[in-house]
Design an enzyme around this catalytic site. Structure first.
Site, PDB file in Angstrom:
ATOM      1  N   ASP A 283      18.223   6.423 -29.349  1.00  0.00           N
ATOM      2  CA  ASP A 283      19.540   6.815 -29.867  1.00  0.00           C
ATOM      3  C   ASP A 283      20.586   6.799 -28.745  1.00  0.00           C
ATOM      4  O   ASP A 283      21.743   6.449 -28.969  1.00  0.00           O
ATOM      5  CB  ASP A 283      19.472   8.214 -30.484  1.00  0.00           C
ATOM      6  CG  ASP A 283      18.635   8.221 -31.749  1.00  0.00           C
ATOM      7  OD1 ASP A 283      18.755   7.270 -32.541  1.00  0.00           O
ATOM      8  OD2 ASP A 283      17.853   9.176 -31.936  1.00  0.00           O
ATOM      9  N   GLY A 284      20.154   7.192 -27.544  1.00  0.00           N
ATOM     10  CA  GLY A 284      21.060   7.200 -26.383  1.00  0.00           C
ATOM     11  C   GLY A 284      21.601   5.799 -26.091  1.00  0.00           C
ATOM     12  O   GLY A 284      22.765   5.645 -25.710  1.00  0.00           O
TER      13      GLY A 284
ATOM     14  N   ASN B 299      28.469  11.328 -32.305  1.00  0.00           N
ATOM     15  CA  ASN B 299      27.630  12.484 -32.654  1.00  0.00           C
ATOM     16  C   ASN B 299      28.436  13.777 -32.723  1.00  0.00           C
ATOM     17  O   ASN B 299      28.493  14.416 -33.745  1.00  0.00           O
ATOM     18  CB  ASN B 299      26.541  12.699 -31.589  1.00  0.00           C
ATOM     19  CG  ASN B 299      25.271  11.931 -31.902  1.00  0.00           C
ATOM     20  OD1 ASN B 299      25.106  11.406 -32.993  1.00  0.00           O
ATOM     21  ND2 ASN B 299      24.378  11.865 -30.933  1.00  0.00           N
TER      22      ASN B 299
ATOM     23  N   ARG C 132      33.586  34.158 -28.830  1.00  0.00           N
ATOM     24  CA  ARG C 132      33.075  34.425 -27.475  1.00  0.00           C
ATOM     25  C   ARG C 132      31.605  34.037 -27.452  1.00  0.00           C
ATOM     26  O   ARG C 132      30.849  34.418 -28.352  1.00  0.00           O
ATOM     27  CB  ARG C 132      33.223  35.901 -27.116  1.00  0.00           C
ATOM     28  CG  ARG C 132      34.652  36.305 -26.825  1.00  0.00           C
ATOM     29  CD  ARG C 132      34.751  37.799 -26.593  1.00  0.00           C
ATOM     30  NE  ARG C 132      36.118  38.204 -26.280  1.00  0.00           N
ATOM     31  CZ  ARG C 132      37.068  38.417 -27.198  1.00  0.00           C
ATOM     32  NH1 ARG C 132      36.806  38.241 -28.475  1.00  0.00           N
ATOM     33  NH2 ARG C 132      38.276  38.788 -26.833  1.00  0.00           N
TER      34      ARG C 132
ATOM     35  N   ALA D 202      25.349  29.904 -29.129  1.00  0.00           N
ATOM     36  CA  ALA D 202      25.077  31.255 -28.629  1.00  0.00           C
ATOM     37  C   ALA D 202      26.317  32.157 -28.698  1.00  0.00           C
ATOM     38  O   ALA D 202      26.818  32.635 -27.672  1.00  0.00           O
ATOM     39  CB  ALA D 202      24.539  31.194 -27.196  1.00  0.00           C
TER      40      ALA D 202
HETATM   41  P1  NAD Z   1      19.093  11.574 -24.882  1.00  0.00           P
HETATM   42  O1  NAD Z   1      19.193  10.113 -25.143  1.00  0.00           O
HETATM   43  O2  NAD Z   1      18.010  12.126 -24.047  1.00  0.00           O
HETATM   44  O3  NAD Z   1      19.125  12.323 -26.292  1.00  0.00           O
HETATM   45  C1  NAD Z   1      18.576  13.562 -26.480  1.00  0.00           C
HETATM   46  C2  NAD Z   1      17.858  13.557 -27.818  1.00  0.00           C
HETATM   47  O4  NAD Z   1      18.817  13.531 -28.876  1.00  0.00           O
HETATM   48  C3  NAD Z   1      16.965  12.325 -28.019  1.00  0.00           C
HETATM   49  O5  NAD Z   1      15.724  12.752 -28.522  1.00  0.00           O
HETATM   50  C4  NAD Z   1      17.744  11.484 -29.027  1.00  0.00           C
HETATM   51  O6  NAD Z   1      16.894  10.685 -29.835  1.00  0.00           O
HETATM   52  C5  NAD Z   1      18.398  12.576 -29.843  1.00  0.00           C
HETATM   53  N1  NAD Z   1      19.568  12.095 -30.603  1.00  0.00           N
HETATM   54  C6  NAD Z   1      20.692  11.511 -30.154  1.00  0.00           C
HETATM   55  N2  NAD Z   1      21.507  11.211 -31.176  1.00  0.00           N
HETATM   56  C7  NAD Z   1      20.858  11.622 -32.302  1.00  0.00           C
HETATM   57  C8  NAD Z   1      21.201  11.619 -33.676  1.00  0.00           C
HETATM   58  N3  NAD Z   1      22.368  11.138 -34.124  1.00  0.00           N
HETATM   59  N4  NAD Z   1      20.292  12.156 -34.552  1.00  0.00           N
HETATM   60  C9  NAD Z   1      19.114  12.659 -34.122  1.00  0.00           C
HETATM   61  N5  NAD Z   1      18.747  12.706 -32.828  1.00  0.00           N
HETATM   62  C10 NAD Z   1      19.613  12.196 -31.937  1.00  0.00           C
HETATM   63  O7  NAD Z   1      20.419  12.131 -24.258  1.00  0.00           O
HETATM   64  P2  NAD Z   1      21.813  11.472 -24.177  1.00  0.00           P
HETATM   65  O8  NAD Z   1      21.743  10.027 -23.898  1.00  0.00           O
HETATM   66  O9  NAD Z   1      22.577  12.353 -23.282  1.00  0.00           O
HETATM   67  O10 NAD Z   1      22.300  11.585 -25.694  1.00  0.00           O
HETATM   68  C11 NAD Z   1      23.329  12.400 -26.039  1.00  0.00           C
HETATM   69  C12 NAD Z   1      23.023  13.040 -27.359  1.00  0.00           C
HETATM   70  O11 NAD Z   1      21.810  13.738 -27.270  1.00  0.00           O
HETATM   71  C13 NAD Z   1      24.084  14.061 -27.654  1.00  0.00           C
HETATM   72  O12 NAD Z   1      25.071  13.502 -28.484  1.00  0.00           O
HETATM   73  C14 NAD Z   1      23.340  15.199 -28.294  1.00  0.00           C
HETATM   74  O13 NAD Z   1      23.542  15.268 -29.677  1.00  0.00           O
HETATM   75  C15 NAD Z   1      21.885  14.902 -28.047  1.00  0.00           C
HETATM   76  N6  NAD Z   1      21.293  16.039 -27.324  1.00  0.00           N
HETATM   77  C16 NAD Z   1      20.665  16.971 -28.045  1.00  0.00           C
HETATM   78  C17 NAD Z   1      20.156  18.094 -27.429  1.00  0.00           C
HETATM   79  C18 NAD Z   1      19.502  19.131 -28.242  1.00  0.00           C
HETATM   80  O14 NAD Z   1      19.195  18.872 -29.410  1.00  0.00           O
HETATM   81  N7  NAD Z   1      19.283  20.301 -27.702  1.00  0.00           N
HETATM   82  C19 NAD Z   1      20.268  18.253 -26.055  1.00  0.00           C
HETATM   83  C20 NAD Z   1      20.907  17.245 -25.340  1.00  0.00           C
HETATM   84  C21 NAD Z   1      21.429  16.134 -25.993  1.00  0.00           C
END
Ligand code: NAD
Length: 256
Positions: A45-46, A116, A142, A179
């Protein structure tokens, strides 16, 4: 003949799939990384997010499609084992298209598009944020921050926040807390709030010290920023679809 490009994750498998695709499409489509009509993302997805941001200035001319080689594939339709079917399907050319709505984010300094979500996050101290919708004051939040996601982003960061998964092609955005602090002195909505194209969310703070603005995979500091406005953009990312993968199937594959 279509112009296309392959953008791939920097790993051996994705690079080898890129080579295979270039060989298979030689003479069938023109490889053009400057003005492609079809952007093929090979990775996770990234990688697809990277593609959308790379070609964000020509979204009206480009369609995106993804082959998945990573850990989770919400924005990609084909698995790595299906690469021969993918090649065959592209050559048969029976494309359908659908749009993924984007968020338009504006601060007093800059503007951004997000597929996203946008995140206002502060891990150093409680972030105070005044939230208004269409000019009407809603709350003073907050906590660690707030997230606004699209329907596409509802399965990403938003899901980890306990937000709803949205199964709709319609343009919606969802505001969720990161949070939030809730007690007798400080109160904010707590629930996720789903809004549509008619809404603009306005965030304001007297102090964005140590806070960052996350836009998909990018992070920006909020120095000298006073406010952040977000609404659904009239721009969208067009995705080419050769085989239908339902959201239910994706949910089962990823989470159940
Ligand atoms: P990354 O590629 O490591 O992505 C983190 C995870 O988010 C991966 O498992 C990816 O498959 C999943 N992801 C990304 N877009 C998605 C979507 N539309 N639906 C379902 N899963 C999805 O990290 P990156 O390259 O920095 O990607 C950025 C995206 O990753 C951000 O937009 C954020 O939504 C997501 N993310 C999620 C978390 C979390 O769920 N706690 C943490 C960090 C980043």
């Amino acid at each position: 003949m279509k112009r296309y490009v392959v953008e791939c994750k920097q790993d051996e498998l994705s690079e080898s799939i890129k080579d295979k695709l270039k060989k298979a499409f030689d003479g069938f489509m023109i490889y053009d990384s400057e003005y492609p009509e079809l952007v093929i993302s090979v990775g996770g997805d990234g990688t697809m997010l990277y593609c959308i941001h790379k070609y964000k200035n020509m979204l009206d001319q480009v369609a995106f499609i993804g082959v998945h080689t990573g850990t989770l594939g919400f924005l990609t339709d084909y698995q790595k084992e299906e690469i021969d079917f993918f090649i065959e399907d592209v050559k048969n050319g029976d494309f359908r298209f659908y749009n993924r709505y984007l968020l338009e984010v504006k601060t007093n300094k800059d503007s951004y598009l997000a597929l996203n979500e946008l995140r206002i996050e502060n891990n150093m101290r409680s972030q105070v944020l005044d939230v208004s919708i269409n000019g009407e004051f809603l709350e003073t939040f907050r906590g660690n921050g707030l997230c606004v996601c699209t329907a596409s982003g509802s399965t990403a960061y938003n899901k980890s926040l306990g937000g709803s998964i949205v199964c709709s092609g319609k343009g919606i955005m969802q505001l969720s807390e990161i949070a939030g602090i809730h007690h007798n002195a400080y109160r904010s909505l707590g629930s996720s709030l789903i809004l549509d194209q008619s809404h603009t969310i306005h965030f304001e703070s007297l102090d964005f010290r140590n806070a960052v603005l996350g836009i998909d995979q990018h992070v920006y500091d909020l120095q000298d920023v006073q406010y952040i406005d977000v609404k659904l953009s009239n721009k969208y990312a067009c995705f080419a679809q050769l085989k239908k993968v339902s959201l239910i199937e994706r949910l089962k594959r990823a989470y159940l």
